[in-house]
Write a protein that holds these residues in place. Structure first.
Motif, mmCIF file in Angstrom:
data_model
loop_
_atom_site.group_PDB
_atom_site.id
_atom_site.type_symbol
_atom_site.label_atom_id
_atom_site.label_comp_id
_atom_site.label_asym_id
_atom_site.label_seq_id
_atom_site.Cartn_x
_atom_site.Cartn_y
_atom_site.Cartn_z
ATOM 1 N N GLN A 1 1.079 -0.836 0.091
ATOM 2 C CA GLN A 1 0.019 0.018 -0.507
ATOM 3 C C GLN A 1 1.312 1.194 0.134
ATOM 4 O OE1 GLN A 1 -2.994 -0.092 -0.228
ATOM 5 N NE2 GLN A 1 -3.744 -2.073 -0.015
ATOM 6 N N GLN A 2 0.462 1.855 -1.007
ATOM 7 C CA GLN A 2 1.791 3.370 -1.128
ATOM 8 C C GLN A 2 1.714 4.385 0.303
ATOM 9 O OE1 GLN A 2 1.310 5.436 -5.196
ATOM 10 N NE2 GLN A 2 2.801 6.931 -4.070
ATOM 11 N N GLY A 3 2.943 4.533 0.727
ATOM 12 C CA GLY A 3 3.130 5.062 1.755
ATOM 13 C C GLY A 3 2.749 4.282 2.861
ATOM 14 N N SER A 4 2.000 3.371 3.137
ATOM 15 C CA SER A 4 2.136 2.650 4.169
ATOM 16 C C SER A 4 2.590 1.264 4.806
ATOM 17 C CB SER A 4 0.762 1.570 4.003
ATOM 18 O OG SER A 4 0.318 1.093 5.187
ATOM 19 N N THR A 5 2.463 -0.174 3.613
ATOM 20 C CA THR A 5 3.008 -1.488 3.751
ATOM 21 C C THR A 5 3.895 -1.630 2.514
ATOM 22 O OG1 THR A 5 0.503 -2.222 3.062
ATOM 23 C CG2 THR A 5 1.521 -2.017 5.373
ATOM 24 N N GLY A 6 4.400 -2.944 2.234
ATOM 25 C CA GLY A 6 5.193 -4.143 1.728
ATOM 26 C C GLY A 6 5.888 -3.296 0.795
ATOM 27 N N VAL A 7 6.639 -3.351 -0.790
ATOM 28 C CA VAL A 7 7.689 -3.257 -1.240
ATOM 29 C C VAL A 7 7.000 -2.664 -2.747
ATOM 30 C CG1 VAL A 7 9.603 -3.780 -2.358
ATOM 31 C CG2 VAL A 7 9.119 -4.309 -0.196
ATOM 32 N N GLY A 8 7.097 -1.576 -2.984
ATOM 33 C CA GLY A 8 6.587 -1.649 -4.029
ATOM 34 C C GLY A 8 7.454 -0.826 -5.266
ATOM 35 N N ILE A 9 7.234 -1.024 -6.396
ATOM 36 C CA ILE A 9 8.368 -0.085 -7.795
ATOM 37 C C ILE A 9 7.465 -0.447 -8.260
ATOM 38 C CG2 ILE A 9 9.735 -0.636 -9.422
ATOM 39 C CD1 ILE A 9 11.963 -2.914 -7.944
#
Length: 720
Positions: free
Chosen positions: A75-83
């Motif tokens: 979740q952008q700005g919250s949890t996990g990893v994102g590209i």
């Protein structure tokens, strides 16, 4: 795959065994088996080509994700990893922690976090957090943890003779229940693996006893073996005088020396200092400096030997037809001045003053410090050279080309510096210390020698100084101006200097470097008139601290007052010129083409007119008054000049032109002329005229009447 199966229709006869049905099933199953075999053969090695979703797997080639990649419950700005890619086409990597094990390179870094440092941040050689204090007879033993929260080992960087410092700024209640802020500055007397001992007696006034929880900082050092431990950088946001940023050098007591660098935005004060000392190397990296400043950065320490340029005490005087020789005029100084022994100065273009010395042996008395370190340096070529000084005898083998040599020694007395061997050397320097620096003359060398290096010396003095900006006021030693090209100043062309040793020091200059400004003063003060060619190597405008101005060019002034003496080899004044001399005014007025001398009452005493139509000058001396035998005589002369004394009692000496005619009513009364008597070699005055007895020559007498007029009367002839 073959899917053309046989249709199975069960037979409902009561006596049927179902053999036909079973055969159809067998034939259909054989087709399925063949299809599966074909499938296995077609999919052999597929595990190496496709990723599994149901178990851990490894991709053996590059996988491209056109829209991004996520891991965990992103979740952008919250949890996990994102590209992912934003609307502007920029890619983002978002995670909680980013650990870089080797190197992290970024064109721009934005850190969105605020750190708080209570009071001041000190950057010194050691620090520790005190976890327990044990009181000894003469010291407080402060213990520290030797591992951190992650199990990493912590070393004790304190050293005996360090000074330990603790200060808090905003404590209301301490851990032990006491109130108020906490301060101590004590000497470190012992160091162990996990403790330091702080002296009870050697401390700053008002020092508290150390406490558990103290953040102890090393601040200063009492020893002489490690001066770097006497340095500190303090960035303070609280406490007396804050905010400030200061750098200190030489902290060896419980007080701060003057800061080397100080930044205090509240007062808008910036001060800085650059020190050039023997052995300094950092300044040599400033390769973008103008040449004259770079020379100043490179200059070394004081030369303890005299006349190491082998140029004598002063420049040779140029002898020509205009040279005035007096009984005490000095024409030259021996090149080997101050040196004794067997040595001879020779021309050498690579030497600082243009001379080198061929030696057999040369010596000079010196006064050095027993037990102190010194270094001798020089450029030399030849076979060998030896140095003897202070109980030290050192020799060096030489080559056929100039090489730089340095000899270090400790002085043990003797009072003589000696060089011997078969060598030619230049740039000789003896200095205190262990590191040889660039050549410079001795401060005791005469000013005529030192003038060549004044520019470099003064720039070095400016570099050692500091600059203060207090509001609109700037305090500094020197400002230099020049042309910048590609972020590098090509050459200094003008400047202002506040360095003052005598009235001849340069205050303002333009049209050249600082060295060229000094050369301009030195040349003109020395009585020389620079040629057009020489002006190319001099500054074109120089003003000294003594008020002298030297310039090449014109002065345009709509109005102005000149007081004192104006010396000019040539020049042009336009407009009215007026000055005073002994209470009388001299006026040159181009309006009527005249030169007049006026007395104190403004009456014309002398009038010379240049405006005659025939181009000749007319001059008049007007009688204004006379008393006794003194008077001003009135006459007018065209094309000639006459001078008469104003003391008639001393026979009124007259200096005559070729001939003076005295007219009366249009006819000659008499005339005076001067002729050479070739028999006696003397000059005589011939009086002639129609009213004179030319045979007796003294038939008449020329005299002055009571009104001061020149008259002639007929008298009886008298014996000459």
């Amino acid at each position: 795959m073959d899917t053309n199966f046989e249709q199975i229709i069960p037979w409902n006869g009561a006596q049927d065994t179902g053999r036909d049905v079973r055969l159809k099933w067998k034939r259909n199953f054989d087709k399925i088996a063949a299809a599966l075999t074909e499938l296995l053969e077609a999919t052999a090695g597929m595990d190496e080509k496709f990723l599994r979703k149901d178990r851990p797997d490894t991709a053996q080639a590059v996988i491209t994700f056109l829209k991004g990649l996520t891991a965990g419950d992103f979740q952008q700005g919250s949890t996990g990893v994102g590209i992912y890619q934003d609307e502007q086409g920029n890619w983002h990597i978002e995670t909680d922690y980013l650990d870089v094990r080797m190197k992290f390179t970024a064109r721009e870094v934005e850190i969105q976090r605020v750190y708080h440092i209570a009071g001041a941040q000190m950057k010194t050689s050691a620090n520790m957090q005190c976890v327990r204090v044990e009181e000894l007879a003469a010291a407080y033993r402060c213990y520290m943890n030797i591992t951190d929260d992650y199990g990493n080992e912590i070393t004790n960087d304190f050293k005996v003779n360090d000074q330990a410092y603790v200060q808090t700024f905003n404590l209301v209640k301490q851990a032990d229940g006491t109130t108020g802020n906490h301060f101590l500055w004590r000497l470190v007397t012992a160091v162990g693996t996990d403790y330091i001992d702080l002296s009870k007696d050697v401390c700053a006034e008002g020092s508290d006893a150390p406490k558990a929880g103290d953040d102890i900082v090393q601040l200063g050092y009492r020893g002489t073996d490690d001066p770097n431990r006497q340095n500190a950088v303090i960035d303070a946001g609280a406490g007396e005088g804050s905010p400030y940023y200061r750098q200190f050098v030489g902290i060896d007591s419980f007080s701060f020396p003057e800061p080397e660098t100080q930044l205090k935005p509240g007062d808008n004060i910036v001060t800085g200092q650059m020190k050039i000392q023997p052995g300094s190397t950092g300044s040599a990296n400033l390769s973008d400096l103008p040449d004259e400043v770079y020379k100043a950065v490179q200059i070394g320490g004081e030369n303890l030997l005299l006349n190491t340029a082998f140029a004598g005490d002063y420049d040779s005087k140029k002898l020509d037809s205009a040279t005035s020789l007096q009984q005490d005029t000095q024409m030259y100084s021996p090149n080997m001045q101050h040196w004794t022994g067997n040595g001879m100065a020779v021309d050498e273009a690579s030497a600082p003053a243009g001379f080198a010395c061929q030696i057999g042996n040369i010596s000079q008395p010196v006064s050095l410090i027993n037990g102190e370190s010194y270094v001798c340096s020089f450029f030399a070529k030849g076979s060998s050279i030896g140095m003897s000084c202070g109980g030290n005898n050192v020799s060096r083998l030489l080559t056929s080309a100039y090489q730089h040599y340095s000899i270090k020694f400790i002085y043990q007395g003797g009072g003589v510096f000696l060089l011997s061997g078969d060598a030619t050397l230049h740039s000789l320097k003896l200095e205190r210390g262990t590191i040889a620096t660039d050549w410079c003359p001795s401060v005791l060398d005469p000013s005529s020698v030192a003038d060549r290096f004044k520019g470099v010396w003064y720039l070095q003095q400016a570099l050692k100084g500091s600059t203060q900006m207090i509001g609109g006021l700037t305090l500094t030693s020197m400002i230099q101006l020049g042309k910048w090209t590609d972020d590098v100043m090509e050459k200094v062309n003008a400047g202002i200097s506040g360095i003052y040793n005598d009235d001849m020091d340069v205050a303002f200059w333009a049209g050249g470097t600082f060295e060229q400004a000094i050369a301009t003063v030195r040349k003109i003060i020395g009585g020389e008139n620079p040629t057009d060619t020489e002006w190319k190597s001099l500054a074109k405008f120089v003003a000294t601290h003594g008020g002298d101005i030297f310039l090449r060019g014109y002065i345009y002034a709509l109005g102005g007052v000149f007081r004192g003496i104006v010396y000019a080899e040539g020049g042009e004044f336009r407009g009215k010129f007026e000055t005073s001399l002994n209470g009388q005014r001299i006026v040159i007025d181009p309006a009527d083409g005249s030169l007049k001398m006026l007395d104190e009452d403004g009456r014309t005493a002398v009038n010379i007119s240049f405006s005659n139509s025939d181009g000749r000058m007319s001059a008049g001396m007007m009688i204004t008054e006379y008393e006794g035998d003194s008077a001003w005589f009135s006459t007018r002369i065209l094309g000639r000049s006459i001078t008469m004394t104003n003391n008639l009692s001393n026979y009124g000496a007259i200096f005559l032109p070729d001939q003076i005619r005295f007219l009366s009513e249009g006819s000659d009364l008499f005339s005076l002329s001067m002729e050479q008597d070739y028999n006696t070699g003397k000059k005589k005055i011939i009086i002639s005229g129609s009213n004179w007895n030319e045979e007796e020559l003294l038939a008449g007498t020329v005299y002055v009447d009571g009104n001061g007029f020149l008259k002639v009367s007929k008298k009886e002839a008298v014996q000459p």
